[in-house]
Design a protein around this motif. Sequence first.
Motif, PDB file in Angstrom:
ATOM      1  N   ASP A 144      42.749  31.621  36.483  1.00 43.19           N
ATOM      2  CA  ASP A 144      43.218  32.365  35.323  1.00 43.19           C
ATOM      3  C   ASP A 144      44.733  32.285  35.253  1.00 43.19           C
ATOM      4  O   ASP A 144      45.410  32.040  36.245  1.00 43.19           O
ATOM      5  CB  ASP A 144      42.720  33.813  35.331  1.00 43.19           C
ATOM      6  CG  ASP A 144      42.773  34.455  36.714  1.00 43.19           C
ATOM      7  OD1 ASP A 144      43.325  33.844  37.648  1.00 43.19           O
ATOM      8  OD2 ASP A 144      42.261  35.577  36.876  1.00 43.19           O
ATOM      9  N   GLU A 159      42.466  36.844  31.291  1.00 41.61           N
ATOM     10  CA  GLU A 159      41.565  37.583  32.189  1.00 41.61           C
ATOM     11  C   GLU A 159      41.865  39.068  32.192  1.00 41.61           C
ATOM     12  O   GLU A 159      40.955  39.902  32.266  1.00 41.61           O
ATOM     13  CB  GLU A 159      41.675  37.023  33.614  1.00 41.61           C
ATOM     14  CG  GLU A 159      40.677  37.623  34.612  1.00 41.61           C
ATOM     15  CD  GLU A 159      41.143  38.924  35.234  1.00 41.61           C
ATOM     16  OE1 GLU A 159      40.286  39.778  35.593  1.00 41.61           O
ATOM     17  OE2 GLU A 159      42.375  39.129  35.371  1.00 41.61           O
ATOM     18  N   GLU A 160      43.139  39.427  32.120  1.00 42.76           N
ATOM     19  CA  GLU A 160      43.525  40.825  32.288  1.00 42.76           C
ATOM     20  C   GLU A 160      43.091  41.712  31.130  1.00 42.76           C
ATOM     21  O   GLU A 160      42.568  42.802  31.347  1.00 42.76           O
ATOM     22  CB  GLU A 160      45.053  40.933  32.464  1.00 42.76           C
ATOM     23  CG  GLU A 160      45.586  40.302  33.735  1.00 42.76           C
ATOM     24  CD  GLU A 160      45.180  41.057  34.985  1.00 42.76           C
ATOM     25  OE1 GLU A 160      44.569  42.139  34.880  1.00 42.76           O
ATOM     26  OE2 GLU A 160      45.477  40.552  36.078  1.00 42.76           O
ATOM     27  N   HIS A 169      40.752  34.516  44.257  1.00 41.25           N
ATOM     28  CA  HIS A 169      41.762  35.491  43.832  1.00 41.25           C
ATOM     29  C   HIS A 169      42.660  35.833  45.004  1.00 41.25           C
ATOM     30  O   HIS A 169      42.188  36.227  46.068  1.00 41.25           O
ATOM     31  CB  HIS A 169      41.106  36.767  43.314  1.00 41.25           C
ATOM     32  CG  HIS A 169      41.981  37.516  42.356  1.00 41.25           C
ATOM     33  ND1 HIS A 169      43.240  37.992  42.699  1.00 41.25           N
ATOM     34  CD2 HIS A 169      41.803  37.846  41.054  1.00 41.25           C
ATOM     35  CE1 HIS A 169      43.772  38.590  41.650  1.00 41.25           C
ATOM     36  NE2 HIS A 169      42.937  38.513  40.638  1.00 41.25           N
ATOM     37  N   THR A 228      31.900  42.537  43.176  1.00 42.33           N
ATOM     38  CA  THR A 228      32.683  43.433  42.324  1.00 42.33           C
ATOM     39  C   THR A 228      31.761  44.363  41.543  1.00 42.33           C
ATOM     40  O   THR A 228      30.533  44.299  41.673  1.00 42.33           O
ATOM     41  CB  THR A 228      33.533  42.636  41.318  1.00 42.33           C
ATOM     42  OG1 THR A 228      32.635  41.932  40.438  1.00 42.33           O
ATOM     43  CG2 THR A 228      34.453  41.655  42.019  1.00 42.33           C
ATOM     44  N   GLU A 231      36.120  41.536  37.230  1.00 46.29           N
ATOM     45  CA  GLU A 231      36.639  40.215  36.875  1.00 46.29           C
ATOM     46  C   GLU A 231      35.747  39.611  35.811  1.00 46.29           C
ATOM     47  O   GLU A 231      34.531  39.794  35.853  1.00 46.29           O
ATOM     48  CB  GLU A 231      36.614  39.305  38.122  1.00 46.29           C
ATOM     49  CG  GLU A 231      37.964  38.930  38.672  1.00 46.29           C
ATOM     50  CD  GLU A 231      38.561  37.720  37.989  1.00 46.29           C
ATOM     51  OE1 GLU A 231      37.914  37.171  37.083  1.00 46.29           O
ATOM     52  OE2 GLU A 231      39.680  37.333  38.365  1.00 46.29           O
TER      53      GLU A 231
END
Length: 407
Positions: free
Chosen positions: A80, A141-142, A169, A187, A340
Amino acid sequence: MNREAAEKLLATLEHSRAEREELYKWFHTHPELSMEEHETAARIEEELKRLGLSPITIAGTGKVAVIENGPGPVIAFRADTDALPIEESPGVDYAVPASEGKMHACGHDMHIMGLLGATAALVKNKDVWSGTFIALFQPGEEAGGGARKMVEDGLVDKLPKPDYVFGQHVMACDPPFGFSFTPGRMTTAASNWRVRIPGVSGHGSTPHRAKDPIVTAAAIINRLQGVAAREVDPLEIGVITVGSIHGGVSTNSIPDVVELGINTRASTDEISEYLQDSIKRVVRAECEAAGIEEEPEFIYLDSVPVIYNDHELTNKIKATFEEYMGEELVDFGPGFPGSEDFPILPNAWDVPYVFFAWSGFSDGNDGPANHNTKFRPEIQPTLDRGSMAVLLCVASILGAENQESAD
């Protein structure tokens, strides 16, 4: 892939180290927010073309290059590319000035360089691997829903279908400068909503002539915590966070609307859906209880599924990492409550995937947390190991002996 061939790939990184460090600093000092990564995307394309590749654009600022190198499996590796609206703390000569108000506080500049460095090594050493490698640089991505936008822009139709998809990551984790693998759930699933609660405005001295959405919002906030505490199995994760509340402009006035910003986290996609449905149920019920006739408004922002790593593939990749890097640098780590959008990509193809953590700090888990103003991975050996990780995934799948066994 035999050890000699794999080590030839890894040795390429030694010859390009100085160049890669300078390029990393360029990306670090040019942070761009989600779906605004225009300079970043242009520089990625420039570097890929310099390698003789023909990158394509997907979702505006996403870049993808495909390296076809004979028969064999197809793998994709994702990095990303976006930054965050956070001011970077000073401390190094390549820190972004605070006036910029942006920084790579989640290490995506390292992700970019990990993939670029490995892609260069693969292009220069096509004699030691066979198959197809997809270098996928994902925007947003954020906060931009970048993975979903790439899928909506035809990702599946524009690229060869991979057999496996990988991602990594950088973070502060143990072992220091090592790698952490999590078979299965890694996650949480997450969703983000804005909810507008209607009311009838009025004077604070005559509340009976108004419908106070602030009081209704307070009831909603309390009730939502009951959903997480009393309607979700305690052995699972279910979190509802009201992260923002906006309404009213003066102390003696009742507003006509209150807006809540709501986030959910869940250990399964099913629980995630339940929490989101429960938000709507609770909001509507509390509005009805308050005598508010107007329908509340639910504005969906985004959501991401759980990262659920394929067990067999995770163990295979971990074994390769242990062989080349030593067991002291490779570990099984627990999942974490963050989220994510990475799994949206392999899920679109319906293929197995592995996403793993990579430590950028000599202090390991005690280093600065992601999204911290001081989150700056130590350039080395973090930079080298980010590219090594990509190459070791390739070594696990695209080696000659792997192809022979597949045949």
